[in-house]
Scaffold this active site. Sequence first.
Site, PDB file in Angstrom:
ATOM      1  N   CYS A   1       7.126  -2.179 -13.837  1.00 28.11           N
ATOM      2  CA  CYS A   1       7.163  -1.856 -15.398  1.00 28.11           C
ATOM      3  C   CYS A   1       6.436  -3.082 -15.870  1.00 28.11           C
ATOM      4  CB  CYS A   1       8.820  -1.604 -16.366  1.00 28.11           C
ATOM      5  SG  CYS A   1       9.250  -0.280 -15.206  1.00 28.11           S
TER       6      CYS A   1
ATOM      7  N   ARG B   1       1.911  -4.225 -11.994  1.00 27.39           N
ATOM      8  CA  ARG B   1       3.567  -3.852 -12.283  1.00 27.39           C
ATOM      9  C   ARG B   1       4.180  -1.932 -11.540  1.00 27.39           C
ATOM     10  NH1 ARG B   1       5.809  -8.980 -14.500  1.00 27.39           N
ATOM     11  NH2 ARG B   1       7.091  -7.847 -14.955  1.00 27.39           N
TER      12      ARG B   1
ATOM     13  N   TRP C   1       7.009   1.424 -13.335  1.00 27.81           N
ATOM     14  CA  TRP C   1       7.759   1.491 -12.296  1.00 27.81           C
ATOM     15  C   TRP C   1       9.302   2.282 -11.865  1.00 27.81           C
ATOM     16  CZ3 TRP C   1      11.073  -0.127  -8.575  1.00 27.81           C
ATOM     17  CH2 TRP C   1      11.127   0.430  -6.945  1.00 27.81           C
TER      18      TRP C   1
ATOM     19  N   ASN D   1      11.186  -3.162 -19.440  1.00 28.68           N
ATOM     20  CA  ASN D   1      11.600  -2.796 -18.461  1.00 28.68           C
ATOM     21  C   ASN D   1      12.822  -3.832 -18.015  1.00 28.68           C
ATOM     22  OD1 ASN D   1      10.178  -4.134 -15.633  1.00 28.68           O
ATOM     23  ND2 ASN D   1       9.553  -5.827 -16.217  1.00 28.68           N
ATOM     24  N   GLY D   2      13.269  -3.058 -16.110  1.00 24.75           N
ATOM     25  CA  GLY D   2      14.800  -3.560 -16.415  1.00 24.75           C
ATOM     26  C   GLY D   2      15.137  -2.350 -15.780  1.00 24.75           C
TER      27      GLY D   2
ATOM     28  N   GLU E   1       2.995 -11.444   8.965  1.00 25.06           N
ATOM     29  CA  GLU E   1       2.448 -11.469   7.689  1.00 25.06           C
ATOM     30  C   GLU E   1       1.418 -10.554   7.972  1.00 25.06           C
ATOM     31  OE1 GLU E   1       2.664 -11.638   4.785  1.00 25.06           O
ATOM     32  OE2 GLU E   1       0.852 -11.899   3.171  1.00 25.06           O
TER      33      GLU E   1
ATOM     34  N   LYS F   1       0.792  -7.026   5.659  1.00 25.05           N
ATOM     35  CA  LYS F   1      -1.188  -6.281   4.527  1.00 25.05           C
ATOM     36  C   LYS F   1      -1.033  -5.020   5.470  1.00 25.05           C
ATOM     37  CE  LYS F   1      -0.579  -8.603   2.668  1.00 25.05           C
ATOM     38  NZ  LYS F   1       0.795  -9.550   2.058  1.00 25.05           N
TER      39      LYS F   1
ATOM     40  N   GLU G   1       1.440  -2.170   4.286  1.00 27.80           N
ATOM     41  CA  GLU G   1       1.218  -2.052   2.529  1.00 27.80           C
ATOM     42  C   GLU G   1      -0.008  -1.206   2.250  1.00 27.80           C
ATOM     43  OE1 GLU G   1       2.568  -5.465   0.494  1.00 27.80           O
ATOM     44  OE2 GLU G   1       1.126  -6.733   1.588  1.00 27.80           O
TER      45      GLU G   1
ATOM     46  N   HIS H   1      10.923  -7.166  25.749  1.00 30.85           N
ATOM     47  CA  HIS H   1      12.173  -6.334  25.130  1.00 30.85           C
ATOM     48  C   HIS H   1      11.823  -5.378  24.471  1.00 30.85           C
ATOM     49  CE1 HIS H   1      13.962 -10.094  26.501  1.00 30.85           C
ATOM     50  NE2 HIS H   1      12.988 -10.654  26.241  1.00 30.85           N
TER      51      HIS H   1
ATOM     52  N   LYS I   1       3.675  -5.045  -8.314  1.00 32.14           N
ATOM     53  CA  LYS I   1       3.846  -6.837  -7.827  1.00 32.14           C
ATOM     54  C   LYS I   1       4.591  -7.485  -7.481  1.00 32.14           C
ATOM     55  CE  LYS I   1       0.952 -10.356  -7.325  1.00 32.14           C
ATOM     56  NZ  LYS I   1       0.115 -10.295  -5.817  1.00 32.14           N
TER      57      LYS I   1
END
Length: 611
Positions: free
Chosen positions: A2, A27, A73, A99-100, A484, A488, A491, A507, A606
Amino acid sequence: MCGIVAYIGDREALPVLINGLKRLEYRGYDSAGVAILNKEVNIYKCKGKVSDLEQFMEGKDKTGKIGIGHTRWATHGEPNDVNAHPHQSYHGKFTIIHNGIIENYARLRTRLEERGVKFQSETDTEVLANLIEYIYEQGKTDAELAVRLALSKVIGAYGLVVLCADEPDKLIAARKGSPLVIGVGNEEYFLASDATPIVEYTKSVIYLNDGDVAIIRKEQLILKTSGQDMSVPKVTELTFDIGEIDKGGYEHFMLKEIFEQPRSIEDTFRGRVRPDDLELHLGGLYQVMPKLVEAKRIIIIGCGTSWHAGLVGEYLFEDLARTSVEVEYASEFRYRNPIINKDDIVIAISQSGETADTLAAIKLAKEQGALVLGICNVVGSSIPRETDAGVYTHAGPEIGVASTKAFTCQVTVLAMMAILVGKKKGLISEERFKNLIHEFTLVPGKIEKILTKADSIKKLAALYKDATNSLYLGRGYLFPVALEGALKLKEISYIHAEGYPAAEMKHGPIALIDDKMPVVVVATKDSSYEKIVSNIQEVKARNGIVIAVVTEGDTVISGMADHVIEIPDAENVYATLLSVVPLQLFSYYIAVMRGCNVDQPRNLAKSVTVE
Ligand code: M6R
């Protein structure tokens, strides 16, 4: 998560709010809304992005010089118009953005409902708005006290701004656990979750501390601590410019940030690495360097991409400084009962400096007596303020949700730290040190060279844009790069991708391989080169498609793989910095070709300021 923004002064508030929300959209982008105080408070909010909100507001009265705005968000309640912020209290006296997470919101809501308070939304924020108004009306008190009393009953995290219709000359802001920055103008103030919406108006900012409450009139800011003591605001100057948070001619922030890496790495080691000098200068660590050198164990904590950088850190510290390292997901570490010894050092890695799990893990480590160091990108954010010492990454603002330049700058800092500790321990000779520093300074140029291959990587992406699954393999230093690369891809393109240590493939994951499965192998020339060649053969024997990132001039893998992306030769220590770049570009182009919103992938934000 948010983004919140607010304005009080002589300008029209709306353009400030809308610009700010656009900058904060990274955000969260489930819904957006503003409230503007003129004679009365006008609230406009809707599901979707800030551009949807702009359309929604067309033709409506948006004038007013005090306002608050929010981009969401979703945590409590699905993304829809009603759950969008701002939220107004039941008699309309208080309008708030938050926000929170208010953890005890259900209990508070039930109590308010028992007293006849009616709710419109499913959000925890509306509970807070109603609680403030309930206290205000029952206690016949002023807005500031009502906010304070309400917050004293709240368990959870908040960065919030409150507008009170009865006291229209002020905004009330408070912070606990979620960031809030106040920009100081000339008889005007700007508030936001981070400094990006503020920098175009002023470079003077105040970062609120946990427990702070600010009462802001256009000509006056009063800051009080949780104990109600007046506190002198500490004004800090922002170190970045507006140009750094624009797309600069690129189609997406992510692409711009990938291309910025030569410069951001250079900025990260500028002044710290000097080619003619037999030292590395990490000013933020001077005081703690003896402890770092003596540390028996380093515990690195982080989330997502920052955790991957931490894994590279493990290889670096073990290799160069012979310090034993454990790398922990902050979210797991915080809920275990970790054993931290007196000689251990905890290093927290975070781009944003606001990740809730990392912050909680830091607090836990500190409670157990650990010395905690930070590697962070956002100056003045919570993590650098919570840690005992640390190093900034100087990547500049990273706006794309998918982390790119932050990763390479985190690895740059970890490499500098490991080299320095190794040298101080007498494990790195002068000659090797000089060589490592020289090689370091060549990294940006080598990345420039890789970036010139963007078009051929784009062509390769076109061949695999419709894949549904993919595997990323690497060994040693290159295993975190495989992780990584896979992160990428998944996402931003929503293609399922898994990263594995190449030798682990046999395995289990090898069962997935068929002639439709792209297997991306990071196979530059290092100590495990021969082994990874065997792994590639294993994939080919099962008809898998191999896309290999190899060292320039490699003829062995070129003869086996379906496609190769050549990158310049580099010291093992720096191979991660180079080999991750083609993987970033590959994911980027695939996502663009699939029509995905690269900078704002679905469901993501983010900065993850909730657990
Ligand atoms: O701001 P942080 O580095 O603490 O964020 C941690 C993760 O949320 C972050 O690295 C995330 O995984 C990336 N945006 C992925 O690209």
